[in-house]
Design an enzyme around this catalytic site. Structure first.
Site, PDB file in Angstrom:
ATOM      1  N   HIS A 280       0.553 -15.185  -0.941  1.00  9.38           N
ATOM      2  CA  HIS A 280       1.526 -16.026  -1.360  1.00  9.38           C
ATOM      3  C   HIS A 280       0.824 -17.532  -0.999  1.00  9.38           C
ATOM      4  O   HIS A 280       1.576 -18.468  -0.475  1.00  9.38           O
ATOM      5  CB  HIS A 280       2.719 -16.099  -0.750  1.00  9.38           C
ATOM      6  CG  HIS A 280       3.592 -14.847  -1.398  1.00  9.38           C
ATOM      7  ND1 HIS A 280       4.254 -14.975  -2.719  1.00  9.38           N
ATOM      8  CD2 HIS A 280       3.755 -13.720  -0.947  1.00  9.38           C
ATOM      9  CE1 HIS A 280       4.825 -13.857  -2.838  1.00  9.38           C
ATOM     10  NE2 HIS A 280       4.531 -12.995  -1.745  1.00  9.38           N
ATOM     11  N   ASP A 343       4.533 -11.234   3.467  1.00  5.22           N
ATOM     12  CA  ASP A 343       5.065 -10.398   2.527  1.00  5.22           C
ATOM     13  C   ASP A 343       3.948 -10.235   1.332  1.00  5.22           C
ATOM     14  O   ASP A 343       3.208 -11.092   1.206  1.00  5.22           O
ATOM     15  CB  ASP A 343       6.456 -10.637   2.046  1.00  5.22           C
ATOM     16  CG  ASP A 343       6.197 -12.113   1.394  1.00  5.22           C
ATOM     17  OD1 ASP A 343       5.487 -13.127   1.963  1.00  5.22           O
ATOM     18  OD2 ASP A 343       6.996 -12.336   0.345  1.00  5.22           O
ATOM     19  N   GLU A 344       4.111  -9.152   0.839  1.00  7.34           N
ATOM     20  CA  GLU A 344       3.281  -8.692  -0.282  1.00  7.34           C
ATOM     21  C   GLU A 344       1.868  -8.895  -0.521  1.00  7.34           C
ATOM     22  O   GLU A 344       1.655  -9.859  -1.300  1.00  7.34           O
ATOM     23  CB  GLU A 344       3.859  -9.588  -1.551  1.00  7.34           C
ATOM     24  CG  GLU A 344       5.387  -9.032  -1.809  1.00  7.34           C
ATOM     25  CD  GLU A 344       6.050  -9.562  -2.871  1.00  7.34           C
ATOM     26  OE1 GLU A 344       6.609  -9.036  -3.971  1.00  7.34           O
ATOM     27  OE2 GLU A 344       6.028 -10.807  -3.130  1.00  7.34           O
ATOM     28  N   ALA A 345       1.170  -8.837   0.856  1.00  9.12           N
ATOM     29  CA  ALA A 345      -0.262  -9.307   0.960  1.00  9.12           C
ATOM     30  C   ALA A 345      -1.002  -8.238   0.342  1.00  9.12           C
ATOM     31  O   ALA A 345      -2.061  -7.588   1.024  1.00  9.12           O
ATOM     32  CB  ALA A 345      -0.599  -9.531   2.766  1.00  9.12           C
TER      33      ALA A 345
END
Ligand code: NGO
Length: 528
Positions: A280, A343-345
């Site tokens: 992100h 998150d969401e790496a």
């Protein structure tokens, strides 16, 4: 306890409707009543104990707010109340030190002699026909109690313009304190940017529901929203656009951020700043070529995909970059937390991710803060003081196994960016449709297997803003669901239930209307 009386209400309402026909507004199949439940019966969040005592206190031209002598902090709290009461009543209540027993007509705010069992935010409110007394062990408890006073006055008290009274507060004794220490909401200012005024209005809504944490999502692929002196292009380049494009600048100066922190602090709300990493991060990668493994700056991004960006964790420059950012933001943040995202790496190597999250915790600790990360963080080695923010990834119990605490933000329940139903004009639906009942009717202590009440700091409702562009949009997605989240965090679990809550919420809608809030008028609620 008032709960016995409340549970009797629907039957009572039906009787009342039969008696008052044809003026009764009862619709077939709905529990709509002729008159809204009284203010004492429609408080949100539900207090621990309400004992009505008959009669009422009436605000008048000679009413005054009395505080303990020589307490500037209490003076600030008294002024908050006076300022809230002034527009609708036209009364400018003086805030004065109390001398001796409370005078007739006064609203006393005091910490003197309070029961320490009330803790950091509890209070006892005693309303009698001639005086109101609000007692708390800590000033924050007084501030929470003021929100109860607001809700005990007629709904028109929330109006920004002069209204006719009478301004009565029903006599009662209310003893109240929160269930969880963490009751919050998150605003994503990265996908779409909202300026200081909008953020303040959001904070005001949190304060109204006795919430105490405001999580500010300050960076994402689409934007970097805070000035960092050591890396100025983060804001000037990374903060130059948002989803759908537009002309910036879309970022907070340090003075703006300090103003937000102070505004929240005046409402006993701690700001939790988040810089999302290592994924992100496209806005940072667009601002500085050297943060990319190939030394090529990424183009600015205005779409809504996730999982495509990563800081280059192999590069020597990356940790010093993180250190600068954490240091500068921490210096402006009196609260004890720094949220590092995590998150969401999906574009980060798993081993590098795990190592990075350890390094980042060391950096945050060196700045004197506790690290918070989204749920994926629980898969790495956590310090016992670090905190995980669950969002339905199924790994939150790994944090508990490491002795860390959990904040619950279940996407299927309290993601405020999810549509209410299939016809909602705004929002996403990847986690499901979340009607007002769905957002309310669940219990944190039983929601995640392996995560029990003692492991849970509390609840936080995130408002991601991929589809949210205006303040009216924010209000529509936030309310009335935020009221329910406030109650989940504050009220005793055994005392609350949807069938009773929806009647309180129905009456509460009159207050939101008086505030001018653009809330979603769910068909599940028998609004007045
Ligand atoms: C996910 C994702 C966010 C999105 C959001 C949209 C988390 C923790 N990461 O939640 O980037 O904006 O969903 O609902």
């Amino acid at each position: 306890m008032i709960s016995d009386r409340r549970s009797a209400r629907p039957a009572f309402a039906v009787l009342l409707c039969v008696a008052l026909l044809p003026s009764c507004k009862t619709m077939p199949g709905s529990a709509k009543t002729a008159t809204p439940p009284s203010a004492l019966e429609s408080l949100i969040p539900l207090p621990e104990k309400v004992e009505p005592s008959g009669g009422a206190f009436t605000l008048a031209a000679d009413s005054r707010i009395a505080i303990d002598p020589a307490t500037p902090e209490l003076e600030g709290i008294g002024r908050f109340l006076a300022d809230r009461l002034k527009p609708a009543t036209g009364l400018q209540l003086p805030v004065r030190p109390a001398a001796g027993a409370p005078m007739r007509g006064s609203i006393l705010l005091t910490t003197a002699g309070a029961d320490p069992q009330l803790g950091a935010e509890g209070y006892v409110l005693t309303v009698a026909p001639d005086t109101v007394s609000l007692v708390a062990h800590r000033p924050a408890g007084l501030f929470r109690g003021l929100q109860t006073i607001r809700q005990l006055l007629p709904p028109a008290i929330e109006s920004a313009t002069l209204q006719s009274g009478p301004w009565t507060i029903p006599a009662a004794m209310i003893t109240d304190r929160p269930r969880f220490v963490w009751r919050g909401a998150m605003l994503d200012v990265a996908r779409h940017f909202f300026g200081v005024a909008g953020v303040k209005r959001f904070i005001d809504l949190l304060a109204y529901y006795k919430m105490n944490r405001f999580h500010l999502h300050l960076s994402d692929d689409q934007g970097w929203r805070i000035a960092i002196d050591a890396w100025p292009r983060l804001a000037t380049v990374g903060g130059s656009t948002q989803i759908g494009g537009g002309t910036g600048p879309f970022y907070f100066s340090k003075a703006d951020y300090a103003e937000i922190v102070a505004y929240a602090g005046g409402r006993y709300i701690t700001v939790v700043p988040e810089i999302d990493m290592p994924g992100h991060t496209n806005a940072a990668l667009a601002s500085y070529a050297e943060l990319n493994c190939d030394d090529v700056a990424r183009p600015l991004y205005t779409g809504i995909e996730v999982g495509f960006s990563s800081l280059c964790l192999k590069k020597d420059i990356t940790l010093p970059f993180v250190r600068d950012v954490v240091r500068e933001i921490s210096a402006l943040s009196p609260g004890p937390y720094f949220h590092v995202g995590g998150d969401e790496a999906a574009s980060t190597d798993a081993a590098e991710y795990a190592r990075f999250m350890e390094d980042v915790q060391a950096i945050v600790t060196a700045e004197g803060k506790q690290t918070i990360g989204w749920e994926e963080f629980a898969t790495t080695r956590m310090l016992p003081t670090s905190i995980v923010q669950q969002w339905d990834r199924g790994v939150a119990q790994k944090a508990v196994e490491q002795g860390a605490k959990v904040i619950l933000s279940p996407s299927k329940k309290i993601y405020l960016d999810m549509k209410y139903d299939a016809t909602s004009p705004l929002g996403q639906d990847w986690a499901g449709l979340i009607e007002v009942k769905d957002a309310y009717d669940w219990d944190p202590a039983t929601y995640v297997p392996g995560v029990s009440e003692a492991d849970i700091l509390g609840v936080e409702a995130p408002l991601w803003t991929e589809t949210i562009e205006t303040m009216a949009d924010i209000e529509y997605m936030t309310l009335p669901r935020l009221a329910g989240v406030g109650e989940i965090g504050w009220s005793p679990a055994a005392a609350r239930g949807w069938d009773e809550y929806k009647l309180r919420l129905a009456a509460h809608g009159l207050r939101l209307k008086a505030m001018g809030v653009n809330f979603y008028q769910s068909p599940q609620v028998p609004w007045f």
